[in-house]
Structure formats: structure tokens, C-alpha cells
Design an enzyme around this catalytic site. Structure first.
Site, PDB file in Angstrom:
ATOM      1  N   CYS A  75       0.825  -1.205   0.000  1.00 27.11           N
ATOM      2  CA  CYS A  75       0.000   0.000   0.000  1.00 27.11           C
ATOM      3  C   CYS A  75       0.860   1.256   0.000  1.00 27.11           C
ATOM      4  O   CYS A  75       0.485   2.289  -0.553  1.00 27.11           O
ATOM      5  CB  CYS A  75      -0.943   0.004   1.201  1.00 27.11           C
ATOM      6  SG  CYS A  75      -0.117  -0.108   2.794  1.00 27.11           S
ATOM      7  N   HIS A 244      -1.125   0.434   7.976  1.00 29.13           N
ATOM      8  CA  HIS A 244      -1.744   0.623   6.668  1.00 29.13           C
ATOM      9  C   HIS A 244      -1.572   2.076   6.248  1.00 29.13           C
ATOM     10  O   HIS A 244      -1.614   2.988   7.075  1.00 29.13           O
ATOM     11  CB  HIS A 244      -3.220   0.254   6.711  1.00 29.13           C
ATOM     12  CG  HIS A 244      -3.866   0.185   5.357  1.00 29.13           C
ATOM     13  ND1 HIS A 244      -3.320  -0.541   4.318  1.00 29.13           N
ATOM     14  CD2 HIS A 244      -4.992   0.749   4.867  1.00 29.13           C
ATOM     15  CE1 HIS A 244      -4.097  -0.425   3.247  1.00 29.13           C
ATOM     16  NE2 HIS A 244      -5.108   0.357   3.550  1.00 29.13           N
ATOM     17  N   ASN A 269      -8.608   4.703   0.248  1.00 30.29           N
ATOM     18  CA  ASN A 269      -8.030   3.459   0.742  1.00 30.29           C
ATOM     19  C   ASN A 269      -7.591   2.623  -0.457  1.00 30.29           C
ATOM     20  O   ASN A 269      -8.409   2.280  -1.305  1.00 30.29           O
ATOM     21  CB  ASN A 269      -9.078   2.697   1.564  1.00 30.29           C
ATOM     22  CG  ASN A 269      -8.559   1.370   2.086  1.00 30.29           C
ATOM     23  OD1 ASN A 269      -7.367   1.083   2.005  1.00 30.29           O
ATOM     24  ND2 ASN A 269      -9.457   0.553   2.611  1.00 30.29           N
TER      25      ASN A 269
END
Length: 666
Positions: A75, A244, A269
Site C-alpha cells: 500500500c 496501513h 483506501n
């Protein structure tokens, strides 16, 4: 895969297969220590035309171009990819346009991409075979199933790192620099360490500076890239696990019905689905405080995987933010502090070598042996200086495991803890040891386990000395010094005396630097064979009584001529015993030197290490023949019995941003 053979082109030609990054497990896994290792045996490799009917690099719908994370914990990399969609000139730099795609008769199954690495753009060529599970991309993709720029970029980045598995967990700041060649900084949103941990005044200043203030970024809010990350499950998150990273798509101040203002941030996201349950989700209570038309407009901006939250939620629920510096189409960095273009830049490589130039932090008496750089500022202006170190991999070769230099430090196995300090100095006469006992005019303060550390300041005209250091003495590594400035600057390496002198616990080496020139008809007197020898520059120094306490070498001198290798002069120098306070003309013409570095040599550096009794001396550097013009520098190292005042250098809190994603059940 290797056993599949080559895929035929329309012209009967075979499509390119990358033998350096083959479609097998060696390209997927490095050490099988991450959750992606469970995919072994389940992955097939397919080209885009085998995955969908009409593949393209970029879908027409801008929202469908954004990256969507798959089963790989990268990510951090996907958040950085947002910068390419915001800046076409950067996208064209990384993924050069007009490459033949699927359906083009020129298509041959490969793509060329570029990444910035240690000061230069590096080209990476890949074939377009992509890892899949059941004919579907298993790693990153576009939100549109027909778009493949993200998957190809991810594959090229994996090849650059050695495998896909090496993309599991990382720093957004590193990926931003690799994709832009610019700078990125991490800013804290919460407490930066334990209150019980002692901090110096300078450390406290640095921690305050690193706490995010969105108002500071307002002049560049539409240009810079923001990514927020969490090291724990936020209170508003419905399914976010630890570690994250997400992207801040935009932020703006909205007027409420009561007349006040609320700052809202739209967050994406990379998982591609909403994971938030705060007051600004759907028909949340927050929207009732905003004009209905404004609320409707803002809610309409939300694409798949996006959500709104207010500044209070943002500051309390996330741990830190990565800020990527904007870059103009001309390639100039824009300051996130002032919004000014930094139109001047320089870079120089360097290295820390154990026993020679790896002096450690200012807590160590060997700090002065670290590499040193001159930064000359022509006029007052904003200056950014970064120290970028090369990463150490656990596997330096694809299939050969190597031993780590620091086996005790498993958490930060890839980087040394580094810092950068800067002093304002008078270049013509520098006593290094005394200067290092003074506070620096700017520094990164804490040594941090980060690939790149940055210091900033409004600098006055003149010379500044930069010293990059690792926390531990003897820690080896390669690095790059980069300087960005709003005014004209020059950057050069200061040549330290070599080879290094041995360091002991009861003595210290004090180094002074001198600069001069041989000028035709004035100070270019030549060697002792000529009567004009005494016109050469004259550099007095003293040897103290203390330096004679321990026998052995107590003085070492290096003469360096500032000439290219193709235009070197034969150089050397003599050391004369003198009466303190007198000039060269008072030295008897028939007096022999106390020590000499001769014969004169065609080289950039000549050095002499010797033992001199206490007293006053002078160095006369010369070319062999008179009237040969050149600039030069002298370094004089003397052994003394005075220890440096130790600073309380310490390790900063290392921000360890990693990624996590649950493997979704199909």
C-alpha cells in the site's frame, strides 16, 4: 512460465520474455518470510490480452485509473503512485509515452519504465506477463479491469527490488522519491516517543517541527502529495488492521450553517473499499452541520474506496503523514514550507568507510573523520539538504544469502541510523576540532533509521560545512548528499587527510584547513632550487608540549592542488622551524627544512606524516618551477591531549511504516 514457450505475435514473431526477471517463483519470492509466500504453487503468469479482451494502459475514467491493492502488502507504493496521476510530466518520465500497446502492430510484449535511484533515472525493461490467480491479477491493478499501468509499474518496481515479496512493507516517502526524484518528509500526528525518554532542547524542537500543521502546507495543498498511515486500528476504522497507508486526495475548509468553518479531508483506501465509520460517512451526523448543496457536492466527489473525515478525526486517528514535495514541469522542487521554487540543486555521492571515514555520532571522538562537504551560498535564501543512504538487502544477490553487518539490529536491517549537521564557517581558516565543539547552525538532530533525512534553513551568504554521520562509529555505507536552494549554490567534497590516523582513548587529532594559491609573478616561487622559493605562501603552526608526551607521529600534512587530472603540476612542500610570529622572509636561506614532502610529484595530493618536537613551524607549499599558477588546499592534523565536549546525540524514534492486508476469500 518457463515451460510455456514463447507466445506468437501477429507477424509470427515471438513476444519478448524477460530472462532477467522470469515468470516463476524466483521473481515472486526472496526469502518466503511474508504472507505472500502462501501463494506458492497457485500463481500463473498471463499477458493483459489473455486477461481481458481490450487491455489499455489508462482507462478513460480518471477515477478508474487509481491503484487498487491486491494480495501484496505494498500500500505504501500504491499511495505514492497517486503523484503520477496528478502530474502528467512525472508520469511521462516514469512511463514514457508512445510505447506500442496491445493491438498495435509494433507491440512486442515489453515495456520500458524508469525509476530515480541514487541520483539518476534508471531504466527497467519488463515483459508484460503478470502474476494471476484464476486468470485474474492477484497483485495490484487499476479500478478498471481493463487498465494495466499499475500492474506493469508494480512489476518493474519489483524487478528493481529483486522480487515482488520485497515490496511487502515499506515507506511511502521512499516510493515518492523513486517515482519523482524529489523529496518527501514524514510528519507526526501524535506523540513522538515516550515522555520518560530524555530529550535535549534541540531534539524537542525537531519533534515539534515534525508534527503536522496543515496550515503550513496551505500554499502547496493542491500540488503536494499527502499520505496518511496508521500503526494501529483507528477508532473510526471498521476493518483496518495495524500498519496501513492511505492517500489524502484533497482537503478544504467548508463553511458550516452556524457560520464557522470545518476542515474536511477526502481519503482513498488503496484496498478499493470504504473502511471508515466516522461522522462524515454516507448520511453521517457531520453533514447536518453543512449547507445541503455543499454536502451533496462533496459527497458526489467520493469514488470507490474513498471517504470524508474532519481534521479532528484525522489528527487523532492516524499516526503520521508523508508529504511529497511538488515538482514543476521544469523539474524544480517547490518548498512545502514557503511554496517557493528551489531552482538551484547539486548532488554528490559519498561513503562511510570503517577505520577511515565512519566516525559515528558527535558522541564519539572520531566524529571529525566523517565525510565533509562545502556548501557555498551566494545570497540569503531557503536551502534544503538531504542525506540519502543506499539500502542494504539481506540478500545482496538473488539466490545467495549474505551476512548482515549489524546482526543485532534485525528491526532496521536495511539502513544505518543517520543524521546531518551543518556549521557556518570561515573557509579560509578552519580549525575543525574547535568548530565541532560549537552547536551546528542546522541539523536533523536525531539519528534516524530512515533512508533519507532532510534539514532546512534560511541560510546567509558564505561557506557552510556539512557532515553526514551514522550513529555508530565504524558503520559502513554509501550515501548521496543533495542540496536544493532558492539562490545560487555550489557543493564540493572536502578532502580529508588520508590515510586516517589511529584513534586512541587518551588523545585526539585536531585538524586545521588552509586555502591558498600560487599566482604568477607573486606567490608562485617554485622549489628550493630557485631564489624565489620564499615567495610561496606561508602557513605557520605550532606543536605543543603535550603532543610530545607519547612518542610517534604527531603531525600529518596533506597538500591538494585544485586542478583536473589532465592539467596537474608537480607539487611538494617543506616544513621549516621558525620564530613564532615571524614571516617567511626571516627564515635563513641556508636553513634545512625540519621535514619535507619531496620530490615534487604530478598528482593531486601529496602527504607527509612525521614527528616534530614542540615549537613553532611553517609550511611552504610549492610547484617545482616558478610562475605556475594554481589553487590549493592544505590540511594539518596535530595530535593533542584534549578530548572533545560530547554532545548528547541519541537515536530518534524510528517511524516504521509497514503494510497489512487480509487475503480475501473468493
Amino acid at each position: 512460465m518457463k515451460g510455456e514457450g514463447r507466445v506468437a505475435c501477429g507477424q509470427g514473431e515471438a513476444l519478448f520474455q524477460d530472462l532477467d526477471f522470469p515468470s516463476d517463483d524466483t521473481s515472486l519470492f526472496s526469502d518466503s518470510t511474508t504472507p505472500v509466500a502462501r501463494l506458492q504453487g497457485n500463481i500463473t503468469w498471463r499477458r493483459p490480452q489473455e486477461i481481458c479482451q481490450s487491455p489499455v494502459l489508462f482507462p478513460d475514467n480518471i477515477n478508474l485509473r487509481h491503484a487498487k491493492q491486491g494480495l501484496l502488502g505494498d500500500c505504501w507504493f500504491l499511495c505514492a503512485c497517486t503523484v503520477l496521476l496528478k502530474n502528467k510530466h512525472l508520469l511521462n518520465k516514469v512511463l514514457p509515452p508512445e510505447q506500442p500497446q496491445w493491438g498495435d502492430s509494433r507491440y512486442r510484449g515489453f515495456f520500458r519504465l524508469r525509476f530515480w535511484q541514487q541520483g539518476y533515472w534508471t531504466e527497467v525493461t519488463i515483459d508484460d506477463r503478470l502474476p494471476c490467480i484464476h486468470s485474474t491479477l492477484c497483485f495490484s491493478s487499476c479500478h478498471s479491469p481493463t487498465g494495466f499501468w499499475v500492474a506493469l509499474l508494480e512489476k518493474a518496481y519489483a524487478k528493481l527490488h529483486g522480487s515482488y515479496e520485497r515490496l511487502w512493507a515499506g515507506q511511502v516517502s521512499e516510493a515518492l522519491v523513486d517515482l519523482t526524484g524529489g523529496l518527501a518528509e514524514q510528519w507526526s500526528l501524535g506523540d513522538s516517543g515516550s515522555e520518560a525518554e530524555p530529550r535535549s532542547e534541540q531534539d524537542s524542537e525537531q519533534f515539534r517541527r515534525r508534527r503536522l500543521d496543515l496550515n503550513l502546507l496551505y500554499p502547496v495543498k493542491d500540488d503536494c502529495v499527502l499520505s496518511c498511515s496508521t500503526h494501529r486500528s483507528p477508532g473510526g476504522a471498521s476493518e483496518l488492521g495495524q500498519y496501513h497507508a492511505l492517500t489524502v486526495m484533497e482537503w478544504l475548509d467548508v463553511k458550516t450553517v452556524s457560520g464557522s468553518k470545518v476542515r474536511l479531508l477526502r481519503i482513498r483506501n488503496p484496498w478499493g473499499r470504504c473502511c471508515w465509520g466516522g461522522g462524515w460517512i454516507g448520511s453521517g451526523a457531520g453533514w447536518k452541520s453543512v449547507d445541503p448543496h455543499c454536502a451533496s457536492d462533496l459527497q458526489a466527489r467520493v469514488a470507490e474506496g474513498e471517504f470524508w473525515l474532519d481534521e479532528a478525526e484525522f489528527m487523532s486517528q492516524f499516526d503520521d503523514v508523508t508529504v511529497g514535495y511538488p515538482i514543476s514541469e521544469e523539474g524544480h522542487l517547490k518548498s512545502i514550507y514557503t511554496g517557493c521554487l528551489l531552482t538551484h540543486s547539486h548532488q554528490l555521492p559519498g561513503r562511510w568507510v570503517k577505520g577511515h571515514s565512519a566516525g559515528g555520532s558527535r558522541n564519539s571522538s572520531s566524529y571529525g573523520t566523517n565525510p565533509k562537504f562545502w556548501l557555498k551560498v551566494s545570497e540569503r535564501g531557503e536551502v534544503l539538504v538531504s542525506l540519502l543512504q543506499q539500502r542494504k538487502w539481506r540478500n545482496m544477490e538473488k539466490h545467495a544469502r549474505t551476512h548482515l553487518e549489524d546482526t543485532e539490529n534485525t528491526k532496521h536491517q536495511h539502513y544505518q541510523a543517520t543524521a546531518l549537521h551543518m556549521w557556518k564557517v570561515e573557509k579560509k581558516h578552519l580549525n575543525l576540532s574547535r568548530m565541532l565543539n560549537k552547536p551546528p547552525c542546522a541539523s536533523t538532530h536525531c539519528h534516524a533509521y530512515e533512508r533519507e533525512v532532510v534539514l532546512r534553513g534560511q541560510l546567509e551568504p558564505g561557506y557552510h560545512l556539512l557532515i553526514p554521520s551514522t550513529y555508530k562509529p565504524g558503520a559502513q555505507g554509501h550515501f548521496l548528499i543533495r542540496v536544493f536552494s532558492s539562490s545560487s549554490i555550489s557543493l564540493s567534497a572536502l578532502r580529508s587527510p588520508a590515510p586516517s590516523l589511529p584513534l586512541t582513548t587518551d588523545v585526539e587529532w585536531e585538524t586545521s584547513y588552509f586555502w591558498g594559491s600560487w599566482a604568477e609573478g607573486k606567490t608562485a616561487g617554485g622549489s628550493r632550487n630557485f631564489l624565489s622559493h620564499w615567495q610561496n605562501p606561508f602557513f605557520p603552526f605550532t606543536v605543543s608540549d603535550d603532543s610530545a608526551v607519547t612518542p610517534g607521529v604527531n603531525v600529518r600534512i596533506t597538500l591538494h592542488q585544485n586542478s583536473p587530472d589532465t592539467d596537474l603540476l608537480p607539487i611538494g612542500f617543506h616544513i621549516y622551524k621558525v620564530v613564532e610570529g615571524e614571516c617567511a622572509q626571516t627564515i635563513p636561506r641556508d636553513e634545512d627544512p625540519a621535514a619535507s614532502c619531496v620530490p615534487h610529484c604530478y598528482t593531486q595530493d601529496v602527504s607527509l606524516a612525521c614527528s616534530l618536537p614542540p615549537g613553532a613551524y611553517a609550511i611552504l607549499p610549492s610547484t617545482y618551477e616558478p610562475d605556475c599558477s594554481a589553487d590549493f588546499s592544505l590540511s594539518l592534523a596535530r595530535r593533542i591531549h584534549r578530548k572533545v565536549v560530547k554532545s548528547q546525540e541519541r537515536l530518534g524514534r524510528a517511524i516504521q511504516e509497514v503494510s497489512h492486508i487480509s487475503v480475501m476469500q473468493s
